[in-house]
Scaffold this motif. Sequence first.
Motif, PDB file in Angstrom:
ATOM      1  N   VAL A 137       0.850  -1.189   0.000  1.00 53.73           N
ATOM      2  CA  VAL A 137       0.000   0.000   0.000  1.00 53.73           C
ATOM      3  C   VAL A 137       0.894   1.251   0.000  1.00 53.73           C
ATOM      4  N   LYS A 192       0.034   4.467  -0.800  1.00 57.50           N
ATOM      5  CA  LYS A 192      -0.645   5.777  -0.722  1.00 57.50           C
ATOM      6  C   LYS A 192       0.233   6.789   0.006  1.00 57.50           C
ATOM      7  N   ASN A 230      -5.452   4.475  -2.135  1.00 62.66           N
ATOM      8  CA  ASN A 230      -6.850   4.713  -1.753  1.00 62.66           C
ATOM      9  C   ASN A 230      -7.471   5.938  -2.402  1.00 62.66           C
ATOM     10  N   ILE A 246      -8.033   0.450  -3.171  1.00 62.85           N
ATOM     11  CA  ILE A 246      -8.431  -0.155  -1.893  1.00 62.85           C
ATOM     12  C   ILE A 246      -9.283   0.781  -1.042  1.00 62.85           C
ATOM     13  N   MET A 263     -13.862  -8.150   0.853  1.00 63.04           N
ATOM     14  CA  MET A 263     -12.809  -7.372   1.501  1.00 63.04           C
ATOM     15  C   MET A 263     -13.365  -6.792   2.787  1.00 63.04           C
ATOM     16  N   ILE A 305     -12.064  -4.260   6.460  1.00 66.98           N
ATOM     17  CA  ILE A 305     -11.081  -3.585   7.311  1.00 66.98           C
ATOM     18  C   ILE A 305     -11.522  -3.857   8.747  1.00 66.98           C
ATOM     19  N   MET A 336      -3.934  -5.653   7.563  1.00 61.51           N
ATOM     20  CA  MET A 336      -3.052  -4.537   7.285  1.00 61.51           C
ATOM     21  C   MET A 336      -1.792  -4.735   8.127  1.00 61.51           C
ATOM     22  N   SER A 337      -0.971  -3.701   8.227  1.00 64.19           N
ATOM     23  CA  SER A 337       0.312  -3.882   8.933  1.00 64.19           C
ATOM     24  C   SER A 337       0.141  -4.501  10.314  1.00 64.19           C
ATOM     25  N   ARG A 393      -3.072  -6.259   2.724  1.00 69.71           N
ATOM     26  CA  ARG A 393      -2.765  -4.901   2.242  1.00 69.71           C
ATOM     27  C   ARG A 393      -1.873  -4.220   3.272  1.00 69.71           C
ATOM     28  N   VAL A 394      -0.585  -4.170   2.974  1.00 69.02           N
ATOM     29  CA  VAL A 394       0.374  -3.711   3.975  1.00 69.02           C
ATOM     30  C   VAL A 394       1.070  -2.432   3.492  1.00 69.02           C
ATOM     31  N   GLY A 395       0.951  -1.372   4.281  1.00 69.03           N
ATOM     32  CA  GLY A 395       1.569  -0.103   3.915  1.00 69.03           C
ATOM     33  C   GLY A 395       2.740   0.264   4.805  1.00 69.03           C
ATOM     34  N   SER A 396       2.447   0.702   6.021  1.00 67.13           N
ATOM     35  CA  SER A 396       3.487   1.303   6.869  1.00 67.13           C
ATOM     36  C   SER A 396       4.618   0.336   7.220  1.00 67.13           C
TER      37      SER A 396
HETATM   38  C1  LIG Z   1      -3.908   2.435   4.289  1.00 68.68           C
HETATM   39  C2  LIG Z   1      -4.629   1.175   4.101  1.00 68.68           C
HETATM   40  C3  LIG Z   1      -4.007  -0.068   4.331  1.00 68.68           C
HETATM   41  C4  LIG Z   1      -2.577  -0.219   4.840  1.00 68.68           C
HETATM   42  O1  LIG Z   1      -2.482   0.228   6.160  1.00 68.68           O
HETATM   43  P1  LIG Z   1      -1.114   0.037   6.994  1.00 68.68           P
HETATM   44  O2  LIG Z   1      -1.565   0.087   8.409  1.00 68.68           O
HETATM   45  O3  LIG Z   1      -0.225   1.169   6.619  1.00 68.68           O
HETATM   46  O4  LIG Z   1      -0.537  -1.268   6.643  1.00 68.68           O
HETATM   47  C5  LIG Z   1      -4.753  -1.215   4.090  1.00 68.68           C
HETATM   48  N1  LIG Z   1      -6.020  -1.159   3.645  1.00 68.68           N
HETATM   49  C6  LIG Z   1      -6.655   0.012   3.419  1.00 68.68           C
HETATM   50  C7  LIG Z   1      -8.062  -0.010   2.939  1.00 68.68           C
HETATM   51  C8  LIG Z   1      -5.985   1.209   3.645  1.00 68.68           C
HETATM   52  O5  LIG Z   1      -6.632   2.369   3.411  1.00 68.68           O
END
Ligand SMILES: *Cc1c(COP(=O)(O)O)cnc(C)c1O
Length: 229
Positions: A33, A35, A56, A76, A158, A160, A201-202, A217-220
Amino acid sequence: MEIGKNLAAVQLEIRQAAEAAGRNPEDVRLIAVSKTKPVSMIEDAVEWGMLDFGENRPQELAEKFLQVPGVRWHQIGQLQRNKVKYIIDKASLIHSVDSLPLAEEIEKRAAAIQKVQDILVQVNISGEESKSGVKPEDAAALCRRIGSLPHVRICGLMTISMAGLSPEGNFEVFSALKRLSEKIDQEQIPGVFMEELSMGMSHDFKEAIAAGATMVRVGSSIFGTREYR
Ligand SMILES: *Cc1c(COP(=O)(O)O)cnc(C)c1O
């Protein structure tokens, strides 16, 4: 930012979580991820072998699509109907479809470019007020309606998870999505495939994999914490 090192660590954790759950690690796809992060970081991740990137904001996805060719882009975040036009020819998978009007807009735009758009139906499984996503009890009906649209293909669900849950709490939320997908799958709705579960996520991808995630879905954990200006 040591993206290669971060990626290797996340990939190891994915592998370990999958094996602990008796699953094949190959069945869990990592979506990076990106963004708010610059193209240079995405290019770095590409050099480390990453192929799937999540954004996103539709306009940001569209810009980065042009700047980083040859990878798959995932929408996402929440998608407004009037923004579908920015990504219809660019998104490999739209994870955040939670209403019939949005699906109908995707149908219209996809038909115009003779594309069948892969999507996931986002479910608000934890029932949080602020979250987008269809209510679990309305998900099957929404899938039936969207399933009849010829240029939209539902590939799965999907979600969250709620902020602040314990690992056990997150596991429960993700397991509930898995059960919902099995229930919808049993209906054998034409045009509806319950093959993918995008969850984790993370902070909670390990619990998501234990519960059956096929996409995390891994960002940070890959790109570092985000700064919003
Ligand atoms: C930002 C985001 C993520 C990733 O989040 P992190 O905590 O940075 O891993 C995953 N899914 C969605 C829908 C997001 O908006």
